[in-house]
Design an enzyme around this catalytic site. Structure first.
Site, PDB file in Angstrom:
ATOM      1  CB  ALA A 284      -1.524   3.929   8.073  1.00 37.74           C
ATOM      2  CD  GLU A 285      -1.515  -0.957   5.822  1.00 35.55           C
ATOM      3  OE1 GLU A 285      -2.230  -1.857   6.331  1.00 35.55           O
ATOM      4  OE2 GLU A 285      -1.879  -0.291   4.832  1.00 35.55           O
ATOM      5  CB  ILE A 286       0.519  -0.451  13.484  1.00 42.33           C
ATOM      6  CG1 ILE A 286       1.948  -0.905  13.215  1.00 42.33           C
ATOM      7  CG2 ILE A 286       0.144  -0.747  14.948  1.00 42.33           C
ATOM      8  CD1 ILE A 286       3.004  -0.137  13.999  1.00 42.33           C
TER       9      ILE A 286
ATOM     10  CG  ASN B 177      -1.938  -1.158   1.158  1.00 42.37           C
ATOM     11  OD1 ASN B 177      -2.372  -1.584   0.077  1.00 42.37           O
ATOM     12  ND2 ASN B 177      -2.295  -1.692   2.310  1.00 42.37           N
TER      13      ASN B 177
ATOM     14  N   GLY C  29       3.012   4.959   6.685  1.00 38.44           N
ATOM     15  CA  GLY C  29       2.527   3.662   6.247  1.00 38.44           C
ATOM     16  C   GLY C  29       2.582   2.622   7.343  1.00 38.44           C
TER      17      GLY C  29
END
Length: 540
Positions: free
Chosen positions: A316-318, A250, A313
């Site tokens: 956000a993905e955590i 992403n 990133g």
């Protein structure tokens, strides 16, 4: 034809207007300055105050105040709005905490958390409040943030041009203070975030200092050492692999294990080495609290905007992962707490646990380790040197030194007794959240006391301390403790932290940090054997 043109223009107009357009006051300083500048404390507070006007899902409180009088903001994001821990508990949603700017020269976290606050409240990430309550501390080291100068961090190559300094205004490294808790900021974090809000996860945002590895972000879990393995295993084996793939997909950022290699050892590298296991590091402290800790390290040599993209990133993905797996994380942590308590109830007096550790290799090597290449050459003196190359290579089968093995162990007790004279130690433990009982009457108990044979202090100062070490052994003893003395039952959630802090041979305990120096000096420790004033008790 005209109708077709009008229809096309309509859809183009619809697409543009359907995108969220923000007020210029909600642009961060890097965004406004073409990523040449980072935010001052006043600018961060202005951003927070501005966005608070535009959403019902934000609450602001302050975890504490710095030496220079700056309040440390804690931003609570929740849908519906949450204003205190009691409301959070009633909501049934777990709390997750992310902090930036612990080192004020490492500014990516500070800026990224502002962006995420904006995107969660007003943008395309509002779904992240479905199953979790988020606590953000964008500017943890408030004082040193504004002490900006050029050339502060050479590896960042003046990107941004000026940044703040590493230590706080007391001259302390906030990421070496987890046990001794001398910094005003650390006490605020532990008492008003970790104890008060009891977050299930802590994410600490940093920037590396030097190694030219080939990753935009490197990461590490909380190294549990004497803690429970469940939180570490879930972080290392489940969370981080899934998040790594998502960040690559992403955000087009490669992520890898945190670690350094050394050219003087070999080229290409045969091994990388992580940082230490000590709970003086805030991430590691979480493991001893039966919680999950994650270290994020942006690649210093990338430009500022790339470091921000990688950090954004990763966080956000955590948060995507925690939102999806919120209750599972709660279960993992609760199981760790239960196991810690049951271990005391079932095994006190029967087993030993590590108090000193050495770094060893993980069982599995890194299959392909990314790094910038180096070019060997012979200098004018006939010695082999290395010049850094320009492209990234993959080195196969690199050993990862990211595990810790006990070198000294001590028996796990049922509890500890401390005399009234050690009340300052007890008060320190209480600030960490430890439960302590004050004796209401005299009590005679059988147990063990550590008899100190030798006491040494380091010749080199570290964080204002000359670190202490002790050699000796435990001996059996019967002692009468008086009314007003203290008892700490080890069958409580923070049992692993208590053990690590109170054992005299612990490599990062209160003994190490000189909490007992005055007592030992008064007993003339260097001229005779002295009893350590913490009594170990074992229930039958």
């Amino acid at each position: 034809m005209k109708k077709l043109i009008y229809l096309s223009l309509f859809f183009i107009s619809f697409q543009i207007t359907s995108q969220h357009v923000i007020d210029h006051n909600l642009l961060t300083i890097p965004e406004k300055s073409n990523y040449e500048k980072t935010s001052t404390y006043a600018e961060v507070m202005s951003f927070i105050n501005e966005i608070q006007k535009k959403s019902d899902f934000i609450h602001i409180e302050f975890m504490g105040t710095s030496k220079e009088g700056k309040e440390i903001p804690l931003v609570i994001l929740a849908n519906p709005k949450i204003s205190n821990p009691e409301e959070a508990k009633l909501s049934g949603k777990p709390v997750f905490y992310v902090q930036g700017n612990i080192h004020a020269g490492e500014v990516e976290g500070k800026e990224v958390l502002q962006q995420l606050i904006r995107d969660i409240l007003l943008g395309d990430k509002q779904h992240l409040l479905q199953n979790q309550i988020l606590l953000f501390a964008p500017i943890y080291n408030t004082d040193s943030n504004d002490k900006m100068e050029k050339d502060r961090r050479p590896s960042q190559e003046d990107s941004p041009i000026e940044v703040g300094i590493r230590e706080n205004s007391q001259g302390l490294d906030l990421n070496r203070d987890g046990i001794k808790m001398e910094a005003l900021e650390t006490e605020s974090l532990i008492t008003n975030v970790l104890v008060k809000w009891n977050p299930e996860i802590l994410v600490d945002l940093h920037t590396t200092n030097g190694t030219w590895h080939g990753y935009g972000i490197t990461y590490a879990p909380s190294y549990h050492s004497v803690g429970e393995s469940g939180t570490y295993n879930y972080t290392w084996n489940t969370m981080l692999p899934e998040i790594t793939k998502a960040v690559d997909a992403n955000y087009h950022v490669k992520m890898g294990n945190y670690g350094y290699y050394y050219l003087q050892e070999s080229w290409p590298p045969k091994a990388i080495y992580t940082y230490n296991h000590h709970p003086r590091y805030i991430v590691n402290l979480m493991g001893l609290r039966n919680k999950i800790g994650i270290l994020s390290e942006a690649f210093a040599h990338d430009r500022f905007y790339k470091r921000m993209n990688g950090t954004y990133g990763f966080v956000a993905e955590i948060l995507e992962f925690t939102n999806k797996n919120a209750q599972k994380i709660v279960e993992i942590n609760a199981e760790a707490e239960k196991n810690a308590i049951e271990n005391v109830k079932n095994n006190a007096g029967k087993i030993t646990k590590g108090v000193r550790f050495k770094m060893i290799a993980l069982d599995e090597n890194i299959e392909n380790y990314r790094t910038y290449n180096y070019i060997p050459f012979i200098d004018e003196d006939g010695k082999q040197q290395y010049a850094r190359g320009t492209h990234i290579i993959e080195v196969p089968n690199v050993t990862n030194y990211a595990k810790f093995e006990a070198t000294v162990e001590s028996k796990l007790p049922s509890g500890y007794y401390l005399p009234k004279s050690m009340e300052f130690v007890v008060n320190h433990l209480k600030k960490h959240g430890v439960k302590v009982e004050e004796l209401q009457k005299n009590k005679t108990v059988k147990g063990e006391v550590f008899l100190i044979d030798s006491f040494k202090k380091s010749d080199r100062e570290f964080e204002g301390h000359f670190m202490a070490t002790a050699e000796g052994n435990y001996v059996s003893k019967t002692t009468t403790f008086k009314k007003g003395d203290f008892y700490i039952d080890m069958a409580q959630p923070l049992t692993n932290l208590i053990f690590y802090m109170l054992e005299p041979q612990s490599d990062d305990g209160l003994f190490t940090w000189n909490f007992f120096d005055n007592y030992l000096a008064s007993k003339k420790v260097n001229s005779k054997k002295v009893e350590f004033p913490v009594f170990k008790y074992f229930k039958k």
